[in-house]
Design an enzyme around this catalytic site. Structure first.
Site, short mmCIF file in Angstrom:
data_model
loop_
_atom_site.label_atom_id
_atom_site.label_comp_id
_atom_site.label_asym_id
_atom_site.label_seq_id
_atom_site.Cartn_x
_atom_site.Cartn_y
_atom_site.Cartn_z
N CYS A 41 0.85 -1.18 0.00
CA CYS A 41 0.00 0.00 0.00
C CYS A 41 0.89 1.23 0.00
CB CYS A 41 -0.91 0.03 1.23
SG CYS A 41 -2.08 -1.34 1.31
N GLY B 199 -0.67 0.53 -4.87
CA GLY B 199 -1.99 0.01 -4.58
C GLY B 199 -3.01 0.55 -5.55
N ASN C 200 0.50 1.05 5.95
CA ASN C 200 1.19 0.23 4.96
C ASN C 200 1.92 -0.87 5.71
OD1 ASN C 200 4.27 0.64 3.09
ND2 ASN C 200 2.66 -0.85 2.77
N GLY C 201 1.57 -2.12 5.45
CA GLY C 201 2.21 -3.23 6.13
C GLY C 201 1.23 -4.33 6.45
N TYR D 127 11.46 -4.43 -6.84
CA TYR D 127 10.23 -4.24 -7.61
C TYR D 127 9.31 -3.15 -7.08
CZ TYR D 127 5.66 -5.43 -9.67
OH TYR D 127 4.45 -5.39 -10.31
#
Length: 490
Positions: free
Chosen positions: A21, A47, A122-123, A262
């Site tokens: 995210c 996201g 985020n996580g 990536y």
């Protein structure tokens, strides 16, 4: 002829590890929501399932959340106009926990005894299921299936007096990875987990303080990069005052190494390293470790491009765009049957036939997950007349699932967890296949090799060396083992 296999997916985009995210926050900027919307545009790659923004105008919180991209949902002046205030935070989502539904779109908001509370995460909280069960037994009522909501309930039920102490108490009870931006009537808080697995940076735009998952979002809004939020650090912004708190015992950080492979945009800076430069260095290491006699180096666009440049420069083999990518194919393309489904990759990638015919090509990609896309692209090269097709991968084999905010398939569906390199090569039907070594990956980061005692990054998807407890995973495994034992006894 392509046949059904256990690694097949229902769409052409499923053979990549999905981005986690992206989060963005602004405090002290007039019309903060518009700034957040612009920052989220820059983080859209992290996201693409849903987006949301929450603002605070000094008296009330305002939220707009929607399925889909930032564009189309936050381009309307009417919507941005409703998000009043000089403090705002936003989130772009790809679900790693919880269903795909509006109730899980962040920022999540709740009215607590201390006032309004909005959170963007985020996580992944790796003990969220166990915490949730305990909270529900104590009377908590959950409104979403997101692990992020667990943090809200932990704050709400904490026995500490001040909000900051309640928040720290909550964080000390969670495991896993998190970068958070939190809004309360008193101000904004940005923090990272003690290992710094997920990224978060701070910037400045005039008098405004900005937080973002990547530096590229700072660039896009015109903010100046100040520094990364340190692992285990809480930065609290109250008006013009900025303070730093470090409530956790110091430990060696383990940021996610796949950000370099990536996830991050190549024009971002991660932990003081250029992502683009690291990716080129990975390609150079790959050329040193796995040379091949060939005519062309071709990236699988777009994520394989920097590594392919590095491979070409190191090897002396010409770099060419042998695969052309369409940028107008969304993730929601409808594929009504298997025959059309298998053609889906051609909507996104197409061979540059005039360049490839009769050539020995080296394909460079960032990773292989299930292998279905690699199989189709190798076949695409052969259909275009390539004399030989050699695949080189700019990461080690992905043999383990991630539990820290990356949507990795269960281990049984990871190609490298079920096959050795020769078997994988036979599966994708290439003339040869090679991956950069784990030491080669660390060399690209400027380190001599990976330390066996204390590696500098989280590389669990390659090594299985998880830096935290995996309570929920272990609980499920225990239940599965008990069920298997009961079945055998019966």
């Amino acid at each position: 002829m392509l046949t059904t296999n256990p690694f097949d997916l229902p769409d052409a985009n499923g053979d990549k590890l999905r981005e986690e995210c992206g989060i963005f926050g602004a405090s002290g900027s007039e019309g903060a929501a518009a700034l957040v919307a612009l920052g989220l545009h820059a983080l859209q790659h992290r996201g693409q399932e849903a987006a949301g923004i929450t603002s605070f105008d000094g008296a009330e919180f305002h939220t707009h959340r929607a399925m889909g991209h930032v564009a189309g949902n936050f381009d309307s002046p009417a919507i941005i106009g409703q998000l009043r205030g000089n403090v705002a935070c936003g989130h772009v989502r790809y679900s790693t926990t919880g269903e795909t539904a509006l109730r899980n779109v962040q920022p999540l908001y709740a009215d607590l005894a201390s006032g309004g509370f909005a959170i963007a995460h985020n996580g992944n909280i790796s003990n969220a299921m166990r915490l949730r069960r305990d909270l529900v037994r104590r009377g908590s009522i959950f409104q979403s299936t997101s692990d992020t909501e667990t943090i809200i309930h932990l704050v709400a039920t904490s026995n500490y007096r001040t909000f900051v102490d309640k928040f720290i108490d909550a964080l000390k009870r969670v495991e896993g990875a998190y970068s958070l931006i939190v809004m309360t009537p008193e101000g904004m808080i940005a923090c990272r987990d003690p290992l710094g697995i997920r990224p978060l940076v701070m910037g400045k735009l005039d008098d405004a303080i900005i937080f973002a998952s990547e530096t590229v979002a700072l660039d896009v809004v015109g903010a100046t990069f100040v520094r990364s939020i340190d692992p285990g650090e809480l930065v609290i912004v109250k008006g013009s005052e900025v303070s730093s708190h470090r409530p956790f015992a110091p430990t060696e950080p383990r940021p996610c190494i796949f950000e370099y492979v990536y996830f991050s945009r190549p024009d971002s800076i991660s932990e003081d390293r250029s992502v683009y430069t690291v990716r080129k260095e990975i390609g150079a290491q790959l050329a040193i470790e796995s040379p091949v006699d060939a005519d062309l180096v071709i990236p699988v666009p777009d994520s394989g491009t920097p590594a392919a440049i590095g491979y070409a420069q190191q090897s002396g083999i010409p770099f060419e765009l042998g695969i052309i990518r369409s940028h107008y194919v969304g993730r929601t393309f409808i594929q009504p049957n298997n025959e059309v489904r298998h053609l889906g990759v051609k909507l996104k990638h197409n061979a540059n036939r005039a360049l490839i015919k009769g050539k020995r090509v080296v394909l460079i990609d960032d990773s292989i997950v299930r292998g279905t896309t690699s199989l189709k692209i190798v076949q695409m090269m052969r259909d275009a007349g390539a004399a030989e097709v050699h695949m080189r991968i700019a990461s080690p084999p992905t043999r383990h699932s991630c539990f820290y905010g990356v949507d990795t398939p269960e281990r049984g569906k990871l190609l490298a967890a079920n096959m050795n390199i020769d078997e994988m090569n036979s599966y994708i039907q290439a003339d040869s296949l090679a991956f950069v070594s784990i030491d080669g990956l660390y060399k690209a980061l400027g380190e001599a090799n990976r330390s066996d005692t204390r590696p500098s990054h989280c590389d669990a998807c390659f090594t299985g060396d998880y830096p935290t407890m995996l309570t929920d995973h272990d609980d499920v495994a225990s239940v599965d083992q008990f069920a298997l034992l009961a079945e055998r006894v019966s």
